[in-house]
Motif scaffolding. Structure first.
Motif, PDB file in Angstrom:
ATOM      1  N   ALA A 217      -8.190   9.006  -3.707  1.00  0.00           N
ATOM      2  CA  ALA A 217      -8.870  10.151  -3.085  1.00  0.00           C
ATOM      3  C   ALA A 217      -9.698   9.718  -1.874  1.00  0.00           C
ATOM      4  N   THR A 218     -10.381   8.582  -1.985  1.00  0.00           N
ATOM      5  CA  THR A 218     -11.194   8.097  -0.870  1.00  0.00           C
ATOM      6  C   THR A 218     -10.326   7.773   0.335  1.00  0.00           C
ATOM      7  N   LEU A 219      -9.207   7.122   0.101  1.00  0.00           N
ATOM      8  CA  LEU A 219      -8.293   6.802   1.204  1.00  0.00           C
ATOM      9  C   LEU A 219      -7.725   8.068   1.833  1.00  0.00           C
ATOM     10  N   ALA A 220      -7.429   9.059   1.016  1.00  0.00           N
ATOM     11  CA  ALA A 220      -6.824  10.291   1.524  1.00  0.00           C
ATOM     12  C   ALA A 220      -7.745  11.026   2.481  1.00  0.00           C
TER      13      ALA A 220
ATOM     14  N   SER B 126     -11.429  -0.544   0.141  1.00  0.00           N
ATOM     15  CA  SER B 126     -11.817  -1.038   1.464  1.00  0.00           C
ATOM     16  C   SER B 126     -10.711  -1.877   2.079  1.00  0.00           C
ATOM     17  N   VAL B 127     -10.068  -2.703   1.269  1.00  0.00           N
ATOM     18  CA  VAL B 127      -8.991  -3.571   1.757  1.00  0.00           C
ATOM     19  C   VAL B 127      -7.855  -2.736   2.346  1.00  0.00           C
ATOM     20  N   ILE B 128      -7.418  -1.713   1.627  1.00  0.00           N
ATOM     21  CA  ILE B 128      -6.316  -0.880   2.115  1.00  0.00           C
ATOM     22  C   ILE B 128      -6.732  -0.120   3.372  1.00  0.00           C
ATOM     23  N   PHE B 129      -7.944   0.414   3.368  1.00  0.00           N
ATOM     24  CA  PHE B 129      -8.430   1.173   4.524  1.00  0.00           C
ATOM     25  C   PHE B 129      -8.393   0.325   5.786  1.00  0.00           C
ATOM     26  N   PHE B 130      -8.927  -0.891   5.722  1.00  0.00           N
ATOM     27  CA  PHE B 130      -8.998  -1.714   6.930  1.00  0.00           C
ATOM     28  C   PHE B 130      -7.684  -2.418   7.240  1.00  0.00           C
TER      29      PHE B 130
END
Length: 257
Positions: free
Chosen positions: A75-78, A177-181
């Motif tokens: 959800a955060t990534l979305a 955080s890893v996926i986001f960045f």
């Protein structure tokens, strides 16, 4: 190229910078990886430092994605990733107008307010209070993180402004955080290339420093996996506060001199 790689001060600044960025990429130290560009800027221009670091960041992202595979909050990534893409686009379009010093000052000011808000909530609600997810807030802070990441590789504090108050498990927070960045940095490669930042000198310097990247990243992940939430969150907020003061100081020196 030879002058840079033969300069001992290059290694004195770049090796600690890459190590600290790697620890941060592994999840240890919160946004402490912001020091990478300022440290390397002691011996080269900030623009060149950012260009040298970006391929190294991508390698660290690959290591981190493998290390934290399957551990993330969808959800955060979305809500944050679409904003990040817009922020990168804004950074690209305004690259000639916005300086890294301006970004550091603004991000530092935001982070100070953020830590102050955490202290207020800590006193009012206790250490275990968790904020509710918000699509509007997540999109906004994702945009800010994408923009500041593009300009100066300082996307950590804006990301944390939204994600830390959610009080996810430390491993889930780190994996998210890893996926986001990883996605943000991969997309940044295109505008950096089009802006002419990947010349032979910068890419060779990146290659020389790359062996340090996976070791530091794995070390950061090892430390996070052994930290309890009651230790992880205060530690991370404290590092954000220290970083914020340093960002404001560095930014103010350049903006107001």
């Amino acid at each position: 190229m030879y002058d840079l790689l033969a300069n001992p001060w290059f290694y004195a600044a770049a090796l600690p910078a890459v190590t600290l960025v790697g620890l941060s990429k592994g999840g240890f130290g919160g946004a402490v990886g912001f020091v990478g560009v300022p440290l390397m800027a002691l011996v080269m221009s900030p623009v060149q430092a950012a260009a040298i670091l970006l391929p190294i960041l991508v390698l660290m992202d690959i290591v981190s994605l493998w290390t934290w595979r399957g551990v993330y909050d969808r959800a955060t990534l979305a809500v944050m990733l679409p904003g990040s893409l817009i922020g990168i686009g804004i950074g690209w379009l305004t690259a000639a107008m916005v300086t890294a010093a301006m970004v550091r000052f603004i991000v530092g000011a935001i982070a100070i307010v953020f830590v102050g808000r955490w202290l207020y909530q800590l006193a009012r609600h206790g250490a275990n209070h968790a904020a509710k997810p918000s699509r509007v807030a997540g999109s906004f802070w994702g945009l800010v993180a994408g923009f500041t990441s593009f300009v100066a590789h300082v996307g950590g504090p804006p990301f944390q402004v939204y994600a830390l108050p959610l009080r996810m498990d430390p491993k889930v927070f780190t994996g998210t955080s890893v996926i986001f960045f990883a996605i943000t940095n991969a997309i940044k490669l295109v505008p950096y290339f089009l802006l002419g930042q990947f010349d032979a000198t910068n890419l060779t310097a990146s290659a020389v420093l790359m062996p340090v990247a996976p070791l530091a990243t794995l070390a950061g992940a090892w430390l996070v996996r052994r930290m309890r939430p009651e230790v992880f969150y205060p530690f991370t907020y404290c590092t954000v506060a220290i970083i914020a003061v340093k960002l404001i100081y560095d930014g103010a020196l350049d903006v107001f001199r």
